[in-house]
Design a protein around this motif. Structure first.
Motif, PDB file in Angstrom:
ATOM      1  N   GLY A   1      16.803   0.055  12.319  1.00 65.81           N
ATOM      2  CA  GLY A   1      16.499   0.003  10.901  1.00 65.81           C
ATOM      3  C   GLY A   1      17.743   0.182  10.060  1.00 65.81           C
ATOM      4  O   GLY A   1      18.056  -0.643   9.190  1.00 65.81           O
TER       5      GLY A   1
ATOM      6  N   PRO B   1      -4.177   4.776  -5.261  1.00 64.02           N
ATOM      7  CA  PRO B   1      -5.415   5.295  -5.866  1.00 64.02           C
ATOM      8  C   PRO B   1      -5.215   5.775  -7.299  1.00 64.02           C
ATOM      9  O   PRO B   1      -6.181   5.864  -8.069  1.00 64.02           O
ATOM     10  CB  PRO B   1      -5.805   6.474  -4.960  1.00 64.02           C
ATOM     11  CG  PRO B   1      -4.873   6.474  -3.819  1.00 64.02           C
ATOM     12  CD  PRO B   1      -3.807   5.473  -4.035  1.00 64.02           C
TER      13      PRO B   1
ATOM     14  N   LYS C   1      11.034   6.175  -4.513  1.00 60.08           N
ATOM     15  CA  LYS C   1      10.172   6.019  -3.321  1.00 60.08           C
ATOM     16  C   LYS C   1      10.241   4.602  -2.739  1.00 60.08           C
ATOM     17  O   LYS C   1      10.441   3.622  -3.466  1.00 60.08           O
ATOM     18  CB  LYS C   1       8.725   6.343  -3.694  1.00 60.08           C
ATOM     19  CG  LYS C   1       8.535   7.822  -3.976  1.00 60.08           C
ATOM     20  CD  LYS C   1       7.091   8.212  -3.856  1.00 60.08           C
ATOM     21  CE  LYS C   1       6.972   9.710  -4.162  1.00 60.08           C
ATOM     22  NZ  LYS C   1       5.576  10.131  -4.128  1.00 60.08           N
ATOM     23  N   ILE C   2      10.021   4.571  -1.442  1.00 63.23           N
ATOM     24  CA  ILE C   2      10.071   3.287  -0.727  1.00 63.23           C
ATOM     25  C   ILE C   2       9.029   2.323  -1.297  1.00 63.23           C
ATOM     26  O   ILE C   2       9.276   1.128  -1.470  1.00 63.23           O
ATOM     27  CB  ILE C   2       9.867   3.524   0.795  1.00 63.23           C
ATOM     28  CG1 ILE C   2      11.132   4.180   1.377  1.00 63.23           C
ATOM     29  CG2 ILE C   2       9.543   2.226   1.522  1.00 63.23           C
ATOM     30  CD1 ILE C   2      11.075   4.502   2.859  1.00 63.23           C
TER      31      ILE C   2
ATOM     32  N   ILE D   1       0.852  -1.186   0.000  1.00 64.41           N
ATOM     33  CA  ILE D   1       0.000   0.000   0.000  1.00 64.41           C
ATOM     34  C   ILE D   1       0.891   1.241   0.000  1.00 64.41           C
ATOM     35  O   ILE D   1       1.694   1.441   0.919  1.00 64.41           O
ATOM     36  CB  ILE D   1      -0.940  -0.040   1.219  1.00 64.41           C
ATOM     37  CG1 ILE D   1      -1.825  -1.288   1.073  1.00 64.41           C
ATOM     38  CG2 ILE D   1      -1.783   1.232   1.301  1.00 64.41           C
ATOM     39  CD1 ILE D   1      -2.709  -1.570   2.224  1.00 64.41           C
TER      40      ILE D   1
ATOM     41  N   LEU E   1      -2.217   8.907   7.168  1.00 63.23           N
ATOM     42  CA  LEU E   1      -3.132   8.103   6.338  1.00 63.23           C
ATOM     43  C   LEU E   1      -3.207   6.641   6.790  1.00 63.23           C
ATOM     44  O   LEU E   1      -4.033   5.873   6.295  1.00 63.23           O
ATOM     45  CB  LEU E   1      -2.657   8.132   4.864  1.00 63.23           C
ATOM     46  CG  LEU E   1      -2.437   9.513   4.230  1.00 63.23           C
ATOM     47  CD1 LEU E   1      -1.911   9.367   2.818  1.00 63.23           C
ATOM     48  CD2 LEU E   1      -3.752  10.288   4.218  1.00 63.23           C
TER      49      LEU E   1
ATOM     50  N   ASN F   1       7.457   5.685  -8.925  1.00 61.96           N
ATOM     51  CA  ASN F   1       8.644   6.537  -8.783  1.00 61.96           C
ATOM     52  C   ASN F   1       9.775   5.739  -8.110  1.00 61.96           C
ATOM     53  O   ASN F   1       9.691   5.420  -6.918  1.00 61.96           O
ATOM     54  CB  ASN F   1       8.246   7.752  -7.924  1.00 61.96           C
ATOM     55  CG  ASN F   1       9.418   8.680  -7.683  1.00 61.96           C
ATOM     56  OD1 ASN F   1      10.569   8.315  -7.913  1.00 61.96           O
ATOM     57  ND2 ASN F   1       9.115   9.876  -7.202  1.00 61.96           N
TER      58      ASN F   1
ATOM     59  N   PHE G   1      11.951  -1.363   8.199  1.00 64.89           N
ATOM     60  CA  PHE G   1      12.316  -1.422   6.782  1.00 64.89           C
ATOM     61  C   PHE G   1      11.697  -2.633   6.086  1.00 64.89           C
ATOM     62  O   PHE G   1      11.901  -2.837   4.896  1.00 64.89           O
ATOM     63  CB  PHE G   1      13.826  -1.392   6.573  1.00 64.89           C
ATOM     64  CG  PHE G   1      14.554  -2.574   7.174  1.00 64.89           C
ATOM     65  CD1 PHE G   1      14.580  -3.800   6.535  1.00 64.89           C
ATOM     66  CD2 PHE G   1      15.223  -2.438   8.380  1.00 64.89           C
ATOM     67  CE1 PHE G   1      15.246  -4.884   7.090  1.00 64.89           C
ATOM     68  CE2 PHE G   1      15.893  -3.513   8.941  1.00 64.89           C
ATOM     69  CZ  PHE G   1      15.902  -4.736   8.294  1.00 64.89           C
TER      70      PHE G   1
HETATM   71  N1  COA Z   1      -3.294   4.034  -0.459  1.00 64.25           N
HETATM   72  C1  COA Z   1      -2.343   3.721  -1.342  1.00 64.25           C
HETATM   73  N2  COA Z   1      -1.454   4.609  -1.807  1.00 64.25           N
HETATM   74  C2  COA Z   1      -1.527   5.858  -1.350  1.00 64.25           C
HETATM   75  C3  COA Z   1      -2.493   6.258  -0.423  1.00 64.25           C
HETATM   76  C4  COA Z   1      -3.409   5.282   0.026  1.00 64.25           C
HETATM   77  N3  COA Z   1      -4.351   5.562   0.933  1.00 64.25           N
HETATM   78  N4  COA Z   1      -2.325   7.559  -0.170  1.00 64.25           N
HETATM   79  C5  COA Z   1      -1.265   7.972  -0.896  1.00 64.25           C
HETATM   80  N5  COA Z   1      -0.785   6.933  -1.613  1.00 64.25           N
HETATM   81  C6  COA Z   1       0.312   6.910  -2.545  1.00 64.25           C
HETATM   82  C7  COA Z   1       0.855   8.231  -2.908  1.00 64.25           C
HETATM   83  O1  COA Z   1       0.089   8.841  -3.917  1.00 64.25           O
HETATM   84  C8  COA Z   1       2.245   7.893  -3.361  1.00 64.25           C
HETATM   85  O2  COA Z   1       2.244   7.390  -4.681  1.00 64.25           O
HETATM   86  P1  COA Z   1       2.855   8.210  -5.928  1.00 64.25           P
HETATM   87  O3  COA Z   1       4.321   8.163  -5.798  1.00 64.25           O
HETATM   88  O4  COA Z   1       2.341   7.455  -7.087  1.00 64.25           O
HETATM   89  O5  COA Z   1       2.311   9.591  -5.804  1.00 64.25           O
HETATM   90  C9  COA Z   1       2.613   6.763  -2.447  1.00 64.25           C
HETATM   91  O6  COA Z   1       1.399   6.284  -1.878  1.00 64.25           O
HETATM   92  C10 COA Z   1       3.505   7.182  -1.283  1.00 64.25           C
HETATM   93  O7  COA Z   1       2.960   8.318  -0.661  1.00 64.25           O
HETATM   94  P2  COA Z   1       3.804   9.675  -0.517  1.00 64.25           P
HETATM   95  O8  COA Z   1       2.880  10.696   0.037  1.00 64.25           O
HETATM   96  O9  COA Z   1       4.518   9.981  -1.767  1.00 64.25           O
HETATM   97  O10 COA Z   1       4.802   9.268   0.609  1.00 64.25           O
HETATM   98  P3  COA Z   1       6.337   8.921   0.501  1.00 64.25           P
HETATM   99  O11 COA Z   1       6.566   7.706  -0.287  1.00 64.25           O
HETATM  100  O12 COA Z   1       7.126  10.094   0.208  1.00 64.25           O
HETATM  101  O13 COA Z   1       6.595   8.562   2.062  1.00 64.25           O
HETATM  102  C11 COA Z   1       6.720   6.958   3.782  1.00 64.25           C
HETATM  103  C12 COA Z   1       5.842   7.577   2.716  1.00 64.25           C
HETATM  104  C13 COA Z   1       5.941   5.903   4.512  1.00 64.25           C
HETATM  105  C14 COA Z   1       7.927   6.329   3.142  1.00 64.25           C
HETATM  106  C15 COA Z   1       7.169   8.094   4.762  1.00 64.25           C
HETATM  107  O14 COA Z   1       6.053   8.709   5.314  1.00 64.25           O
HETATM  108  C16 COA Z   1       7.986   7.551   5.898  1.00 64.25           C
HETATM  109  O15 COA Z   1       7.489   7.210   6.929  1.00 64.25           O
HETATM  110  N6  COA Z   1       9.321   7.482   5.702  1.00 64.25           N
HETATM  111  C17 COA Z   1      10.223   6.890   6.658  1.00 64.25           C
HETATM  112  C18 COA Z   1      10.275   5.386   6.489  1.00 64.25           C
HETATM  113  C19 COA Z   1      11.336   4.795   7.367  1.00 64.25           C
HETATM  114  O16 COA Z   1      12.427   5.288   7.399  1.00 64.25           O
HETATM  115  N7  COA Z   1      10.980   3.721   8.124  1.00 64.25           N
HETATM  116  C20 COA Z   1      11.879   3.127   9.063  1.00 64.25           C
HETATM  117  C21 COA Z   1      12.939   2.375   8.384  1.00 64.25           C
HETATM  118  S1  COA Z   1      13.967   1.608   9.491  1.00 64.25           S
END
Ligand code: COA
Length: 728
Positions: free
Chosen positions: A182, A68, A45-46, A37, A100, A42, A152
Motif C-alpha cells: 500500500g 448515516p 479522513k480517508i 461507504i 462494521l 472531515n 488504498f
Molecule cells: N456506513 C457509512 N458510514 C459509516 C458507518 C456505516 N455503517 N459507520 C460509521 N460511518 C462513518 C463514520 O461516522 C465516519 O464519518 P464521520 O467522519 O462523519 O464521523 C466515517 O464513516 C468513518 O468512520 P470512522 O469511525 O471515523 O473511521 P476512520 O475514518 O477513522 O477509519 C478506516 C476508518 C477504514 C480508515 C480505518 O479503520 C482503517 O482501516 N484505516 C487503515 C486504512 C489503511 O491503511 N488501508 C491500507 C492502505 S494500503
C-alpha cells in the motif's frame, strides 16, 4: 439482491484466471456508480479523500457518498443508507472500521453492488483471517467480488476514476500498476505524477482475499489502453494461477515485476536437494523468466523500463547501433549491451557506407559509431537519421558527452525531432552525460516521455528489457501446459503410491521407486540383495562386472562413513574381499546394527553427473529443477527451476540457463553430451509432478549423462509423497 446463480467460486485459490471473459471485471474499472461507504466531511479522513479524489479526477459515473449522518462531502449530497441510492451502483468503496464491515457487505449485496473495494485494515494482515473469510463468503453469496481488504483503492483511466486516498494528480496513460504494498503504491502515485508517467490503471490488492494479480492480469491483458503492466509483489499465494495468467499476458503485453525478499535464500524446509536449493526467490526468479516477465532490481529501474516500454515500438530485428561523440562512453555502452543481452549491428561494410560521410576522417564508423568530440548537432542529426533508415540497424543507442564545442541550445529540439521520427519506426534510447545544463535538459525532455537517461547503463537496460520481452513473444508458446507431450502411465504410479501409503510410509522403497523411474523412461541399475558370501558372488556374476556393493541395514544410515560401500569391483575375488571387509567395518562402526545383507548393484559407467528434481513448491505448485552434480550443485547452487509442466523447448532453455552449461556442450575436445535425453526426462518429470500432486518431492541424483546419442542413466531415485489422511 442475492445471486445464487453467481460465480461458483471466488476464492483466489481455485478460480479460473481470466475474469475478463464474463465481463464482470470491467465493472470494477468502468462502474456506472460508485458508493463511498464511510464518506466523511472531515478532510483528515480517508472517506473524505476518496470522494474528493473521485471528484477531482472527473469520474464519469455517479458518486454516491454514504454516511448515516447525511450532509455533504465536497459538494455532493450524502445518503444515509445505500438502500436510498437510485440507479446501479457497481462498486462500493468501504472505509469504515473493521468491525462494521461485515454488515455493510451484506447491505451492498442487497443493493446489487458487484465489486467491493475494501480499504479497511484489521483483517488477515493482523491475523484476523476469520472475519476476512466471512466477508468473502457473504460477498460470494451475492455474486460480488472483493478487492482487498487493507488497500488504498483503485484508479481507472477508462472512467477517470481515482477511488484512492492517494495524493491525486494521476495522469491517464498506458501503464497499469498492480501493487501488494500500500505505502509503496501510494508513493508511486506521486512518483508517476512527478515523472509525467501516465497510468491506465492502478490497483492495490492488499490481502488478496479474492481478487488477486491473476484476475487483474486476465483483465489488463485485454485492456486496449494498457501497454505495460507493473506488478509489485511481496508474496505469491496461488502461484500456479499466476503462472498461467502471466504466460498468457506476456504474449500481448510487457510485464515488469518488482518483488521484495530477494535475499531469503533457502527459506524452505529442505527434505531434499531440490527443496534446499529451492530458495523462494530463486524459484520466483526462474519462473518469472520462464513466463517472459521482466524482473526489475529496484523501483527506479522498474519505472525506467515501464516508461520506455509503454512508448517504444517493438524492434523488427536484434541488432542495435551505438552513436556517440566519445570513445569511453561508447565502450561503456558496449559493455552494457553485453550485460543486458543487446546485440550490436556488425556489418562493417554497411556501417562504413552509412556513417563515413557524417564524421571527420579520424572518426570511427565501426559500432560504436564515434562522431568524435567535435560532433555538432547537425552531425548527430544526420547520423541518427541514417541509422533510422538503414535496414538491419534495428535499434539506436544515442550517446552524448558534454563538450565545450557543442551548442546545446538546439539540443532539446534535436532530441524531440529525432524521437518523433523514430517513435513508431524503431526503438531509440538516449544517454546524455554532463553538468547542470545537461541535467536540466534531461529533466525537460523526459517530461515529454522521451527516453533520455543520465546513465548509459540505465539507457541500455531499458532497451534490454524491450528486447527480452520481444524475444519471449517471438518464441513459440510452451505446449507443456496443454498436457500431452509425455503420455505417462499414471495408473502404475498411483498403484505404487497407494500401496506404500497404506503402510503409513511417506517415501518409496528402492523397488517401488524403480516403478516410477520406469514410468519416467529411466531404468535404475540392476540390484539384488545377498545374504551370504556365496550369494554375493553368484549375484555379481548374474548382474555382470563391474559391480558396487552396499550394506543393507536400517540401523546404518551413513553407509560410506561406516565402511559399508565398495565400488568398481571387477571379479569374484574382489567381491569376496569386499563382502568380508564391509561386514567387518560395519559391525565395528555400529555394533548393534541389524544387518539384512549386502546389496549387489550394477556399476553405472562414468559420465557427467547431473541432478534432476521436482517438487510441490509452496508458492508456485509443481516445479522442476535441473543442475550439474557435485560442487556445481553443492557449492555453486548452479540450478535452474521451471513451473511444471514444461515442453521440450522450455526444458532445453532451462538446461541452457545453468552457468555450467558449456560443460554439457563439451569443452577441451570432449564431445557434446546427450542434452536431448536430459530434456526428455525433465519433460516427463514435469508432467508427473503436475499430474500427481500427492508426490511432494522427487530427486534423481545423479542422473549420469553420456555423449550425444548415448542417453542418460539414473543411479538413484528418491520419492517423497503425502500419506493420505487417516493412515498412520
Ligand atoms: N456506513 C457509512 N458510514 C459509516 C458507518 C456505516 N455503517 N459507520 C460509521 N460511518 C462513518 C463514520 O461516522 C465516519 O464519518 P464521520 O467522519 O462523519 O464521523 C466515517 O464513516 C468513518 O468512520 P470512522 O469511525 O471515523 O473511521 P476512520 O475514518 O477513522 O477509519 C478506516 C476508518 C477504514 C480508515 C480505518 O479503520 C482503517 O482501516 N484505516 C487503515 C486504512 C489503511 O491503511 N488501508 C491500507 C492502505 S494500503
Amino acid at each position: 439482491m442475492r445471486r445464487d446463480e453467481g460465480r461458483e467460486c471466488m476464492s483466489s485459490e481455485c478460480c479460473s484466471t481470466n475474469d475478463a471473459g464474463d465481463g464482470t471485471m470491467d465493472l470494477l474499472f468502468r462502474p456506472r456508480g460508485v458508493a463511498v461507504i464511510g464518506a466523511s466531511s472531515n478532510p483528515g479522513k480517508i472517506g473524505y479523500r476518496i470522494v474528493a479524489n473521485m471528484v477531482a479526477s472527473g469520474y464519469d459515473g455517479r458518486i454516491v457518498p454514504i454516511n448515516p449522518k447525511g450532509g455533504e462531502v465536497d459538494g455532493i449530497p450524502v445518503l444515509k443508507s445505500l438502500a436510498d441510492a437510485e440507479g446501479p451502483i457497481d462498486v462500493a468503496v468501504i472505509s469504515i472500521p473493521a468491525p462494521l464491515v461485515a454488515d455493510t457487505v451484506r447491505s451492498c449485496g442487497e443493493a446489487g453492488v458487484r465489486h467491493l473495494v475494501i480499504v479497511t485494515s484489521g483483517f488477515s494482515e493482523v491475523g484476523n483471517t476469520e472475519d476476512e473469510r466471512d466477508i468473502v463468503r457473504v460477498a460470494r453469496e451475492y455474486g460480488m467480488r472483493v478487492l482487498g481488504p487493507n488497500i488504498f483503492g483503485v484508479y481507472s483511466a477508462k472512467s477517470a476514476m481515482d477511488a484512492t486516498f492517494g495524493p491525486g494528480g494521476i495522469e491517464p496513460g498506458h501503464v497499469a500498476i498492480v501493487t501488494q504494498s500500500g505505502a509503496l503504491g501510494i508513493a508511486m502515485i506521486g512518483k508517476t505524477a512527478g515523472e509525467s508517467l501516465g497510468l491506465s490503471a492502478l490497483v492495490s490488492v492488499g490481502n488478496k482475499s479474492d481478487i488477486d494479480e491473476a484476475d487483474l492480469l486476465g483483465y489488463l491483458a485485454d485492456d486496449e489502453a494498457t501497454r505495460v503492466i507493473l506488478l509489485y509483489i511481496e508474496g505469491v499465494k496461488a502461484g500456479d494461477r499466476l503462472v498461467r495468467a502471466l504466460r498468457e499476458t506476456t504474449r500481448r503485453k510487457h510485464v515488469v515485476v518488482i518483488k521484495s525478499g530477494r535475499s531469503q535464500r533457502g527459506a524452505m524446509a529442505a527434505a531434499s536437494h531440490t527443496g534446499s536449493l529451492a530458495g523462494a526467490d530463486d524459484v520466483f526468479d526462474d519462473v518469472m523468466r520462464q513466463c517472459g516477465v521482466l524482473r526489475a532490481e529496484s523501483v527506479q529501474e522498474a519505472f525506467n523500463w515501464v516508461r520506455f516500454l509503454s512508448s517504444a515500438p517493438l524492434p523488427s530485428g536484434r541488432d542495435a547501433v551505438i552513436i556517440t561523440n566519445g570513445g569511453g562512453i561508447g565502450v561503456l555502452a558496449t559493455d552494457a549491451c553485453e550485460k543486458h543481452d543487446v546485440a550490436l549491428f556488425d556489418d562493417q561494410l554497411l556501417l562504413k557506407e552509412t556513417f563515413s560521410g557524417v564524421m571527420p576522417d579520424f572518426g570511427s564508423s565501426k559500432n560504436p559509431v564515434d562522431l568524435t568530440g567535435q560532433a555538432s548537432a547537425d552531425d548527430y542529426r544526420k547520423a541518427l537519421d541514417a541509422a533510422r533508415v538503414t535496414e538491419g540497424m534495428d535499434a539506436t543507442i544515442a550517446l552524448y558527452c558534454e563538450t565545450g564545442l557543442f551548442n546545446t541550445a538546439g539540443f532539446s529540439a534535436l532530441l524531440r525531432e529525432t524521437y518523433a521520427q523514430y517513435e513508431t519506426e524503431k526503438p531509440i534510447v538516449f544517454s546524455l552525460f554532463g553538468g547542470e545544463r545537461v541535467e536540466r535538459l534531461i529533466r525537460d525532455v523526459r517530461r515529454d516521455g522521451i527516453p533520455v537517461f543520465g546513465d548509459v547503463y540505465e539507457a541500455v537496460s531499458a532497451l534490454g528489457a524491450l528486447y527480452s520481452s520481444w524475444n519471449h513473444r517471438r518464441q513459440p508458446a510452451d505446449e507443456g501446459a496443454r498436457g500431452g507431450e509425455a503420455a505417462l502411465d499414471l495408473a502404475s504410479v498411483r498403484d505404487v503410491l497407494q500401496k506404500a501409503g497404506a503402510t503409513g510410509r511417506g517415501f518409496l522403497l528402492p523397488q517401488e521407486a524403480a516403478v516410477v523411474a520406469d514410468v519416467l523412461g529411466l531404468s535404475l541399475p540392476t540390484s539384488r540383495i545377498a545374504r551370504t558370501l556365496d550369494d554375493a558372488v553368484r549375484l555379481a556374476n548374474e548382474i555382470g562386472y563391474p559391480v558396487v556393493m552396499k550394506i543393507v541395514s536400517k540401523d546404518i544410515i551413513h553407509k560410506s562413513d561406516a565402511g559399508g560401500v565398495a565400488v568398481d569391483l571387477e571379479n569374484d575375488n574382489e567381491v569376496v574381499d569386499a563382502y568380508q571387509a564391509i561386514l567387518q567395518s560395519c559391525r565395528a562402526a555400529v555394533p548393534d546394527a541389524v544387518i539384512d545383507g549386502v546389496e549387489i548393484v550394477e556399476m553405472v559407467s562414468a559420465g557427467v553427473e547431473t541432478i534432476v528434481g521436482a517438487r510441490q513448491d509452496g508458492s508456485f505448485g509443481p516445479v522442476v529443477m535441473f543442475g550439474l552434480g557435485g560442487i556445481y550443485v553443492e557449492v555453486m547452487k548452479d540450478v535452474a527451476f521451471r513451473a511444471a509442466p514444461i515442453d521440450e523447448k522450455t526444458a532445453n532453455r532451462m538446461i541452457g540457463d545453468i552457468r555450467a552449461y558449456p560443460l554439457l556442450l563439451g569443452v577441451r575436445g570432449e564431445s557434446r553430451k546427450d542434452i536431448d535425453s536430459i530434456a526428455a526426462v525433465l519433460v516427463r518429470l514435469s508432467q508427473l509432478i503436475a499430474q500427481c500432486p500427492e508426490i511432494t518431492d522427487i530427486e534423481i541424483n545423479p542422473l549420469v549423462v553420456y555423449d550425444r546419442g548415448q542417453g542418460v542413466k539414473a543411479v538413484d531415485v528418491r520419492i517423497l509423497f503425502s500419506v493420505p489422511k487417516g493412515v498412520k
